[in-house]
Design a protein around this motif. Structure first.
Motif, short mmCIF file in Angstrom:
data_model
loop_
_atom_site.label_atom_id
_atom_site.label_comp_id
_atom_site.label_asym_id
_atom_site.label_seq_id
_atom_site.Cartn_x
_atom_site.Cartn_y
_atom_site.Cartn_z
N ILE A 8 11.41 8.62 28.36
CA ILE A 8 12.81 8.82 28.72
C ILE A 8 13.09 10.31 28.69
O ILE A 8 12.79 10.98 27.70
CB ILE A 8 13.76 8.08 27.75
N VAL A 9 13.65 10.83 29.77
CA VAL A 9 14.05 12.22 29.86
C VAL A 9 15.57 12.26 29.78
O VAL A 9 16.24 11.57 30.55
CB VAL A 9 13.54 12.88 31.17
N ILE A 10 16.08 13.05 28.88
CA ILE A 10 17.53 13.17 28.73
C ILE A 10 17.99 14.43 29.45
O ILE A 10 17.60 15.54 29.09
CB ILE A 10 17.94 13.20 27.25
N GLY A 11 18.79 14.23 30.48
CA GLY A 11 19.33 15.34 31.25
C GLY A 11 18.77 15.40 32.65
O GLY A 11 17.56 15.39 32.85
N GLY A 12 19.67 15.46 33.63
CA GLY A 12 19.28 15.49 35.03
C GLY A 12 19.45 16.84 35.68
O GLY A 12 19.72 16.92 36.87
N SER A 40 24.41 18.82 38.62
CA SER A 40 25.74 19.30 38.98
C SER A 40 26.26 20.44 38.12
O SER A 40 27.23 21.08 38.50
CB SER A 40 26.74 18.15 38.94
N HIS A 41 25.64 20.74 37.01
CA HIS A 41 26.18 21.81 36.16
C HIS A 41 25.37 23.09 36.29
O HIS A 41 25.41 23.73 37.32
CB HIS A 41 26.30 21.34 34.71
N SER A 42 24.61 23.45 35.28
CA SER A 42 23.92 24.75 35.31
C SER A 42 22.96 24.85 36.48
O SER A 42 22.78 25.93 37.04
CB SER A 42 23.21 25.01 34.00
N THR A 43 22.34 23.78 36.88
CA THR A 43 21.43 23.84 38.02
C THR A 43 22.19 24.21 39.29
O THR A 43 21.73 25.02 40.07
CB THR A 43 20.71 22.48 38.21
N GLY A 44 23.37 23.67 39.45
CA GLY A 44 24.16 23.93 40.64
C GLY A 44 24.74 25.33 40.71
O GLY A 44 25.04 25.83 41.77
N ARG A 45 24.90 26.00 39.55
CA ARG A 45 25.45 27.35 39.56
C ARG A 45 24.50 28.36 38.92
O ARG A 45 24.91 29.42 38.45
CB ARG A 45 26.79 27.44 38.85
N VAL A 143 16.72 27.45 43.83
CA VAL A 143 16.91 26.30 42.95
C VAL A 143 17.17 25.02 43.73
O VAL A 143 16.65 23.96 43.39
CB VAL A 143 18.04 26.55 41.93
N ASP A 144 17.94 25.10 44.79
CA ASP A 144 18.22 23.90 45.57
C ASP A 144 16.94 23.32 46.17
O ASP A 144 16.68 22.13 46.07
CB ASP A 144 19.23 24.19 46.69
N ARG A 145 16.12 24.18 46.75
CA ARG A 145 14.87 23.71 47.34
C ARG A 145 13.94 23.15 46.27
O ARG A 145 13.29 22.13 46.45
CB ARG A 145 14.19 24.84 48.11
N LEU A 146 13.87 23.82 45.11
CA LEU A 146 13.05 23.35 44.01
C LEU A 146 13.54 21.99 43.51
O LEU A 146 12.77 21.05 43.33
CB LEU A 146 13.04 24.36 42.87
N PHE A 147 14.84 21.88 43.32
CA PHE A 147 15.43 20.63 42.83
C PHE A 147 15.19 19.49 43.82
O PHE A 147 14.80 18.39 43.44
CB PHE A 147 16.93 20.84 42.59
N GLN A 148 15.40 19.77 45.11
CA GLN A 148 15.18 18.73 46.14
C GLN A 148 13.70 18.33 46.20
O GLN A 148 13.39 17.17 46.41
CB GLN A 148 15.65 19.22 47.50
#
Length: 150
Positions: A8-12, A40-45, A143-148
């Motif tokens: 289980i990984v906590i945090g998306g 939606s939080h730190s990853t997005g900004r 980050v967006d490309r990495l996340f996707q």
């Protein structure tokens, strides 16, 4: 509904999704996230910069271990998610001890004279620059490309 997982990984955010993506080929992974949307939080900004020398010795080792995947992400994408940027560190006289502490154990950082720093970034005020250094290998992370990709 009864769900089971090996891990289980906590945090998306980028760290949680990245860890889950790398583990998923070998185990059943569930990601728990309280937000409606992952990332939606730190990853997005995120400021999204790869700095090899960021943090303490442990973080610096993790940063170095991450660079090959970011440069050549064959497991997650076709091209690097990094692009050249560089990072300049500037210190006033009273900040020199903190700069020296940061540079202790750092790799690939070049010390600059105040004049060299101002030459690279002319908006700096001469009276505010007592010492400087540059990590030319610091890079932007898409980050967006990495996340996707994850």
């Amino acid at each position: 509904m009864n769900k089971t997982a090996d891990i289980i990984v906590i945090g998306g955010g980028i760290a949680g999704i990245g860890a889950a993506a790398m583990i998923a080929p070998d185990a059943k992974v569930i990601v728990l996230e309280t937000e409606d949307v992952i990332g939606s939080h730190s990853t997005g900004r995120s400021a999204a910069i790869y700095i090899r020398n960021y943090g303490n010795a442990t973080l610096r080792a993790l940063n170095a271990a991450s660079e090959p995947l970011l440069q050549n992400p064959e497991k997650i994408g076709e091209t690097s998610v990094l692009s050249p940027r560089g990072e300049m560190l500037v210190a006033r006289e009273e900040e020199i001890p903190e700069l020296e502490a940061y540079l202790n154990g750092a790799e690939g950082i070049e010390r600059l004279s105040p004049a060299e720093a101002i030459n690279l970034f002319p908006l700096l005020r001469e009276e505010a620059v007592a010492a400087a250094a540059i990590e030319r290998s610091a890079q932007d992370i898409d980050v967006d490309r990495l996340f996707q990709a994850f």
